[in-house]
Design a protein around this motif. Structure first.
Motif, PDB file in Angstrom:
ATOM      1  N   GLU A  73       0.839  -1.204   0.000  1.00 39.57           N
ATOM      2  CA  GLU A  73       0.000   0.000   0.000  1.00 39.57           C
ATOM      3  C   GLU A  73       0.873   1.252   0.000  1.00 39.57           C
ATOM      4  OE1 GLU A  73      -3.918   1.223   2.531  1.00 39.57           O
ATOM      5  OE2 GLU A  73      -2.104   0.816   3.689  1.00 39.57           O
ATOM      6  N   SER A  74       0.567   2.189  -0.893  1.00 35.06           N
ATOM      7  CA  SER A  74       1.357   3.416  -0.963  1.00 35.06           C
ATOM      8  C   SER A  74       0.579   4.491  -1.715  1.00 35.06           C
ATOM      9  CB  SER A  74       2.690   3.163  -1.670  1.00 35.06           C
ATOM     10  OG  SER A  74       3.450   4.348  -1.770  1.00 35.06           O
ATOM     11  N   ARG A  75       1.036   5.744  -1.564  1.00 34.76           N
ATOM     12  CA  ARG A  75       0.389   6.860  -2.273  1.00 34.76           C
ATOM     13  C   ARG A  75       0.646   6.821  -3.770  1.00 34.76           C
ATOM     14  NH1 ARG A  75       2.600  10.088   1.958  1.00 34.76           N
ATOM     15  NH2 ARG A  75       4.043  11.065   0.487  1.00 34.76           N
ATOM     16  N   GLY A  76       1.720   6.190  -4.176  1.00 33.70           N
ATOM     17  CA  GLY A  76       2.040   6.101  -5.595  1.00 33.70           C
ATOM     18  C   GLY A  76       2.857   4.859  -5.865  1.00 33.70           C
ATOM     19  N   SER A  77       2.794   4.349  -7.082  1.00 33.27           N
ATOM     20  CA  SER A  77       3.480   3.095  -7.383  1.00 33.27           C
ATOM     21  C   SER A  77       5.000   3.248  -7.332  1.00 33.27           C
ATOM     22  CB  SER A  77       3.047   2.579  -8.753  1.00 33.27           C
ATOM     23  OG  SER A  77       3.243   3.569  -9.751  1.00 33.27           O
ATOM     24  N   SER A  97       7.681  -1.068 -19.681  1.00 34.68           N
ATOM     25  CA  SER A  97       7.207   0.109 -20.404  1.00 34.68           C
ATOM     26  C   SER A  97       5.689   0.021 -20.551  1.00 34.68           C
ATOM     27  CB  SER A  97       7.853   0.185 -21.788  1.00 34.68           C
ATOM     28  OG  SER A  97       9.259   0.297 -21.692  1.00 34.68           O
ATOM     29  N   PRO A  98       4.970   1.121 -20.366  1.00 31.32           N
ATOM     30  CA  PRO A  98       3.511   1.066 -20.462  1.00 31.32           C
ATOM     31  C   PRO A  98       3.050   0.712 -21.869  1.00 31.32           C
ATOM     32  CG  PRO A  98       4.275   3.343 -20.331  1.00 31.32           C
ATOM     33  CD  PRO A  98       5.467   2.482 -20.067  1.00 31.32           C
ATOM     34  N   PRO A  99       1.912   0.024 -21.984  1.00 34.64           N
ATOM     35  CA  PRO A  99       1.383  -0.321 -23.302  1.00 34.64           C
ATOM     36  C   PRO A  99       1.102   0.936 -24.126  1.00 34.64           C
ATOM     37  CG  PRO A  99       0.248  -1.528 -21.569  1.00 34.64           C
ATOM     38  CD  PRO A  99       1.080  -0.489 -20.891  1.00 34.64           C
ATOM     39  N   GLY A 100       1.170   0.784 -25.432  1.00 33.08           N
ATOM     40  CA  GLY A 100       0.867   1.906 -26.312  1.00 33.08           C
ATOM     41  C   GLY A 100       2.080   2.565 -26.923  1.00 33.08           C
ATOM     42  N   GLY A 101       3.254   2.269 -26.374  1.00 29.64           N
ATOM     43  CA  GLY A 101       4.478   2.836 -26.924  1.00 29.64           C
ATOM     44  C   GLY A 101       4.987   2.002 -28.083  1.00 29.64           C
ATOM     45  N   GLY A 109       6.678   5.549 -18.170  1.00 29.47           N
ATOM     46  CA  GLY A 109       5.413   5.821 -17.519  1.00 29.47           C
ATOM     47  C   GLY A 109       5.625   6.557 -16.207  1.00 29.47           C
ATOM     48  N   SER A 110       4.544   6.794 -15.485  1.00 25.09           N
ATOM     49  CA  SER A 110       4.637   7.569 -14.244  1.00 25.09           C
ATOM     50  C   SER A 110       5.482   6.837 -13.184  1.00 25.09           C
ATOM     51  CB  SER A 110       3.238   7.856 -13.694  1.00 25.09           C
ATOM     52  OG  SER A 110       2.527   6.644 -13.454  1.00 25.09           O
ATOM     53  N   THR A 111       5.380   5.507 -13.128  1.00 21.28           N
ATOM     54  CA  THR A 111       6.162   4.753 -12.145  1.00 21.28           C
ATOM     55  C   THR A 111       7.650   4.867 -12.422  1.00 21.28           C
ATOM     56  OG1 THR A 111       4.352   3.164 -11.841  1.00 21.28           O
ATOM     57  CG2 THR A 111       6.560   2.475 -11.149  1.00 21.28           C
ATOM     58  N   ALA A 112       8.034   4.616 -13.677  1.00 23.04           N
ATOM     59  CA  ALA A 112       9.449   4.717 -14.044  1.00 23.04           C
ATOM     60  C   ALA A 112       9.956   6.142 -13.876  1.00 23.04           C
ATOM     61  CB  ALA A 112       9.647   4.245 -15.482  1.00 23.04           C
ATOM     62  N   ASP A 113       9.130   7.122 -14.204  1.00 26.93           N
ATOM     63  CA  ASP A 113       9.552   8.515 -14.085  1.00 26.93           C
ATOM     64  C   ASP A 113       9.902   8.850 -12.635  1.00 26.93           C
ATOM     65  OD1 ASP A 113       9.806  11.216 -15.389  1.00 26.93           O
ATOM     66  OD2 ASP A 113       8.305  11.703 -13.877  1.00 26.93           O
ATOM     67  N   HIS A 114       9.080   8.391 -11.703  1.00 25.22           N
ATOM     68  CA  HIS A 114       9.372   8.624 -10.288  1.00 25.22           C
ATOM     69  C   HIS A 114      10.680   7.941  -9.893  1.00 25.22           C
ATOM     70  CE1 HIS A 114       8.337   9.158  -5.944  1.00 25.22           C
ATOM     71  NE2 HIS A 114       9.094   8.071  -5.840  1.00 25.22           N
ATOM     72  N   LEU A 115      10.833   6.693 -10.288  1.00 31.07           N
ATOM     73  CA  LEU A 115      12.026   5.945  -9.912  1.00 31.07           C
ATOM     74  C   LEU A 115      13.294   6.554 -10.492  1.00 31.07           C
ATOM     75  CD1 LEU A 115      10.640   2.320 -10.392  1.00 31.07           C
ATOM     76  CD2 LEU A 115      11.162   3.436  -8.207  1.00 31.07           C
ATOM     77  N   LEU A 116      13.202   7.054 -11.725  1.00 28.08           N
ATOM     78  CA  LEU A 116      14.383   7.605 -12.391  1.00 28.08           C
ATOM     79  C   LEU A 116      14.784   8.976 -11.852  1.00 28.08           C
ATOM     80  CD1 LEU A 116      13.610   6.569 -16.069  1.00 28.08           C
ATOM     81  CD2 LEU A 116      15.352   5.596 -14.556  1.00 28.08           C
ATOM     82  N   HIS A 117      13.985   9.509 -10.950  1.00 29.80           N
ATOM     83  CA  HIS A 117      14.312  10.805 -10.361  1.00 29.80           C
ATOM     84  C   HIS A 117      14.460  10.744  -8.847  1.00 29.80           C
ATOM     85  CE1 HIS A 117      12.777  12.148 -14.296  1.00 29.80           C
ATOM     86  NE2 HIS A 117      13.615  13.146 -14.133  1.00 29.80           N
TER      87      HIS A 117
END
Length: 264
Positions: A73-77, A97-101, A109-117
Motif C-alpha cells: 500500500e502506498s500513495r504512488g506506485s 514500459s507502459p502499453p501503447g508505446g 510511464g509515471s512509475t518509471a519517471d518517479h524511480l528515475l528521479h
C-alpha cells in the motif's frame, strides 16, 4: 553486482509481463532473490483485492520460478516500490514500459519517471515486448567523463568479469563537441576498466545528429544490457537522469539499468 535481490513492479498488462520476464532473467543469472510486488492506493480495500489477483496472475506466468509475492500500500506506485525495496533490502527495481508505446523501445510511464528521479536503488526498465534470451551477451556502459561514470566503469567491469561477458563503452558524438576529446575520454575509461579488473573493454563512439540517430547506428545484439550512471545532479545514493540520458533510455532497444549516485 546488482541483482542479489530484485523487486519487480508488476501490473497486469504487457509492461508488467515484460518486467516479470526481465526480473526472472536477472535472478536466473545472479542466483538472487526475486520479489514480485503490486502497489495499490492507500485505504482502498477493493484495490487491495485487485492487487492480490494481479499477483496470482504473475505467479501463473512465472510457473516454477521461485519468488515472493507482495501487495504493498502506498500513495504512488513509484514511491511504493522505492520504500518496499529499502525495507526488504533489494538492490534492483525492475519495471516495464507502459502499453501503447513503440514495440522494442522503452517508454517512461509515471512509475518509471518517479524511480528515475528519486530511487535509492538501481532501476532497470524493459523495452515493450521484451523477450528474455538467457544470460546477458554483453554489458554496455553509456559513458560521459565525470566521477559517477568513472565509478560506473569499475562497477560494470566487475559485473562483466563475474558474468564472463564482454564489456563495451559507448560515448555519444552529436557533432557538438570535440570528437578527439571524446575519443581520449573513452581511452581513459578503457584503461580504468583494465586497471580495476583486467578486462579489455571495447570502445565505440556513436555518431549522429541526435541521440536516436546515434544509437541507431550502433549494433545491439540479443542479450545486450545498457547501463547508465546517475546524473551529476543526483542526490547521494539516489537515481537521477538528465535530459540526454532520458533520450538514451527512450532510444534503447535493449533493457537499461540506471545506477544511483554513489552506488557501491
Amino acid at each position: 553486482m546488482i541483482g542479489e535481490h530484485v523487486v519487480v513492479g508488476y501490473t497486469h498488462d504487457s509492461g508488467g509481463r515484460d518486467a516479470l520476464a526481465l526480473g526472472a532473467a536477472i535472478t536466473g543469472v545472479t542466483g538472487g532473490e526475486l520479489t514480485v510486488a503490486t502497489v495499490y492506493p492507500q485505504e482502498s480495500a477493493g484495490r487491495a483485492v485487485e492487487a492480490q489477483a494481479n499477483l496470482a496472475h504473475a505467479a501463473e506466468h512465472l510457473g516454477e520460478v521461485p519468488a515472493q509475492y507482495l501487495a504493498f500500500e502506498s500513495r504512488g506506485s513509484g514511491r511504493g516500490l522505492s520504500v518496499l525495496a529499502s525495507r526488504i533490502r533489494a538492490d534492483l527495481i525492475v519495471v516495464g514500459s507502459p502499453p501503447g508505446g513503440p514495440r522494442g523501445r522503452i517508454a517512461i510511464g509515471s512509475t518509471a519517471d518517479h524511480l528515475l528521479h528519486l530511487s535509492p536503488e538501481a532501476v532497470m526498465i524493459a523495452p515493450l515486448g521484451y523477450e528474455p534470451v538467457g544470460a546477458p551477451a554483453r554489458l554496455t556502459l553509456a559513458y560521459v567523463r565525470r566521477p559517477q561514470a568513472d565509478e560506473a566503469v569499475e562497477r560494470v567491469a566487475q559485473a562483466a568479469l563475474r558474468l564472463g561477458v564482454p564489456m563495451r563503452l559507448i560515448t555519444l558524438d552529436l557533432r557538438t563537441e570535440d570528437s578527439g576529446r571524446l575519443r581520449d575520454d573513452l581511452a581513459l575509461a578503457v584503461r580504468l576498466a583494465w586497471e580495476s579488473t583486467g578486462i579489455e573493454a571495447e570502445a565505440e563512439t556513436a555518431e549522429g545528429h541526435d541521440v536516436s540517430a546515434a544509437l541507431a547506428g550502433v549494433e545491439w545484439p540479443p542479450g545486450e544490457l545498457l547501463v547508465c550512471a546517475a546524473s551529476e545532479d543526483a542526490q547521494p545514493h539516489r537515481v537521477f537522469l538528465g535530459e540526454v540520458a532520458m533520450k538514451v533510455l527512450r532510444a534503447s532497444s535493449c533493457p537499461v539499468a540506471v545506477l544511483p549516485r554513489g552506488f557501491s
